[in-house]
Scaffold this motif. Sequence first.
Motif, PDB file in Angstrom:
ATOM      1  N   TYR A 136      -1.549   7.249   3.452  1.00 54.69           N
ATOM      2  CA  TYR A 136      -0.726   7.043   4.633  1.00 54.69           C
ATOM      3  C   TYR A 136       0.702   6.657   4.218  1.00 54.69           C
ATOM      4  N   GLU A 137       1.562   6.422   5.230  1.00 53.64           N
ATOM      5  CA  GLU A 137       2.913   5.965   4.923  1.00 53.64           C
ATOM      6  C   GLU A 137       2.853   4.556   4.338  1.00 53.64           C
ATOM      7  N   PRO A 138       3.870   4.174   3.534  1.00 55.99           N
ATOM      8  CA  PRO A 138       3.847   2.865   2.869  1.00 55.99           C
ATOM      9  C   PRO A 138       3.714   1.712   3.864  1.00 55.99           C
ATOM     10  N   LEU A 139       3.041   0.632   3.389  1.00 57.61           N
ATOM     11  CA  LEU A 139       2.827  -0.534   4.240  1.00 57.61           C
ATOM     12  C   LEU A 139       2.848  -1.780   3.369  1.00 57.61           C
ATOM     13  N   PHE A 158       0.858  -1.186   0.000  1.00 53.46           N
ATOM     14  CA  PHE A 158       0.000   0.000   0.000  1.00 53.46           C
ATOM     15  C   PHE A 158       0.890   1.231   0.000  1.00 53.46           C
ATOM     16  N   ASN A 159       0.747   2.078  -1.019  1.00 54.43           N
ATOM     17  CA  ASN A 159       1.628   3.247  -1.105  1.00 54.43           C
ATOM     18  C   ASN A 159       1.096   4.214  -2.161  1.00 54.43           C
ATOM     19  N   ASP A 160       0.982   5.488  -1.788  1.00 51.20           N
ATOM     20  CA  ASP A 160       0.692   6.568  -2.729  1.00 51.20           C
ATOM     21  C   ASP A 160      -0.525   6.269  -3.612  1.00 51.20           C
ATOM     22  N   ASN A 161      -1.647   5.982  -2.969  1.00 52.19           N
ATOM     23  CA  ASN A 161      -2.923   5.741  -3.666  1.00 52.19           C
ATOM     24  C   ASN A 161      -2.869   4.558  -4.637  1.00 52.19           C
ATOM     25  N   SER A 217      -1.490  -4.140 -10.077  1.00 51.64           N
ATOM     26  CA  SER A 217      -1.785  -2.976  -9.246  1.00 51.64           C
ATOM     27  C   SER A 217      -3.161  -2.419  -9.559  1.00 51.64           C
ATOM     28  N   LEU A 218      -3.725  -1.748  -8.566  1.00 47.89           N
ATOM     29  CA  LEU A 218      -4.996  -1.061  -8.742  1.00 47.89           C
ATOM     30  C   LEU A 218      -4.986   0.224  -7.929  1.00 47.89           C
ATOM     31  N   ALA A 219      -5.757   1.188  -8.401  1.00 40.85           N
ATOM     32  CA  ALA A 219      -5.812   2.494  -7.742  1.00 40.85           C
ATOM     33  C   ALA A 219      -6.744   2.427  -6.542  1.00 40.85           C
ATOM     34  N   ILE A 220      -6.278   2.956  -5.416  1.00 39.95           N
ATOM     35  CA  ILE A 220      -7.095   3.029  -4.204  1.00 39.95           C
ATOM     36  C   ILE A 220      -6.861   4.388  -3.552  1.00 39.95           C
ATOM     37  N   ASP A 221      -7.674   4.724  -2.593  1.00 37.57           N
ATOM     38  CA  ASP A 221      -7.503   5.963  -1.839  1.00 37.57           C
ATOM     39  C   ASP A 221      -6.670   5.661  -0.604  1.00 37.57           C
ATOM     40  N   TYR A 222      -5.349   5.845  -0.726  1.00 35.57           N
ATOM     41  CA  TYR A 222      -4.428   5.538   0.374  1.00 35.57           C
ATOM     42  C   TYR A 222      -3.369   6.628   0.442  1.00 35.57           C
TER      43      TYR A 222
END
Length: 384
Positions: free
Chosen positions: A329-332, A302-305, A322-327
């Motif tokens: 926060y810091e990378p995880l 999870f990183n940069d949307n 990959s797929l676009a999401i609303d994220y």
Amino acid sequence: MQLLKASSEVLIKPLNTVIGIVERRSTMPILANILIKKTGNRVEFTTTDLEVEITTTADIGVGEESALVTVSARKFLEVLRTLPSGGMVDITLEDAKLQIVCGRSRFSLHTMPGEDFPQVDQPESWQQPDSAEAIPDTFVLPQKTLKRLFNMVSFAMAKQDIRYYLNGILLVVEPDSVRAVATDGHRLAHLAEAIETPLTEERQLILPAKTVIELQRLLDESDEPVSISLNKGAKHSQIRFAFGDVVLVSKLIEGRFPDYKRVIPTDYERHLTINREELQSNLQRSRILVANDRLHGIKLSFNDNQLKIFATNQEQEEAINSLAIDYSYEPLEIGFNVNYLLDALSVIKDEDIIVSLKPISGSSVIINLKSDDNFKYVVMPLRI
């Protein structure tokens, strides 16, 4: 003695209802048989494996005589399936043989005495109830509600685990709700339905996997009622499901199910809305490379949307989806068994799901539904 007369389709229906629990191999040959009990025109068909018993009835008897006999369930069903569609079938009992006649076809099947058929011991109130209300500890659910409870959690049941209490579903019956829980120690699925029951205190019951599978097969998507009765016996506990012309009685698994409340975290702060179909298709593509790996491990980044799904195998092959999401926060990064994620997505019908995370790479993930707060699916991570 003439027993039954009906079309092959009418006869096949009750046999299909009870055939599911018949063992192909058993130390007791009679357990491969179906018990046919005729009382006037009322005919009962019963099968059992000594843990589960299914009975269904049909008004297809001929004459006023009573009869009790058993015959090979699968052989009987296969004979009926091969008979001409719509043809009338006459079934008689002569010299300990079940005679089946339809048109120019005639079969003579070996029988065993009905008196020797072992049946699951039941409380007297279950055997001749005047009404559902006459049976103690009984509540009612619509068929579609009970089926959904099982469908949404059964994929998380353990399979032949040495911890026998995990090889089934926990049914929690409370005064104002019924919930189903399943876990194999690596993931846990939970669903609750708000419904009033006559019970004054919580009851926890572990249903065997075989019972759950049979009910999933037999229940439909209707509002028709299922009468569910509980019995705490001296030797073992039982549960009874009665709906339509079907009665299923099952022993319960004795043991202590894990505390599901402690397994479901309540302090997650990151909640991501993700399109279910898009996530499912990306995970399916990633699974191709890890299908033969023991752990079926993939890594979610999870990183940069963006959500990137990494899959590698022992042949040094690699896949990145990959797929676009609303994220924001810091990378995880978190590793998972891809099958555990896909199992849940296969039963969810919502367009979007909510994925809840902790900002720690070794934490579990929770999948929730926008449409139902009572569904929770917790997946433990893998170290990759």
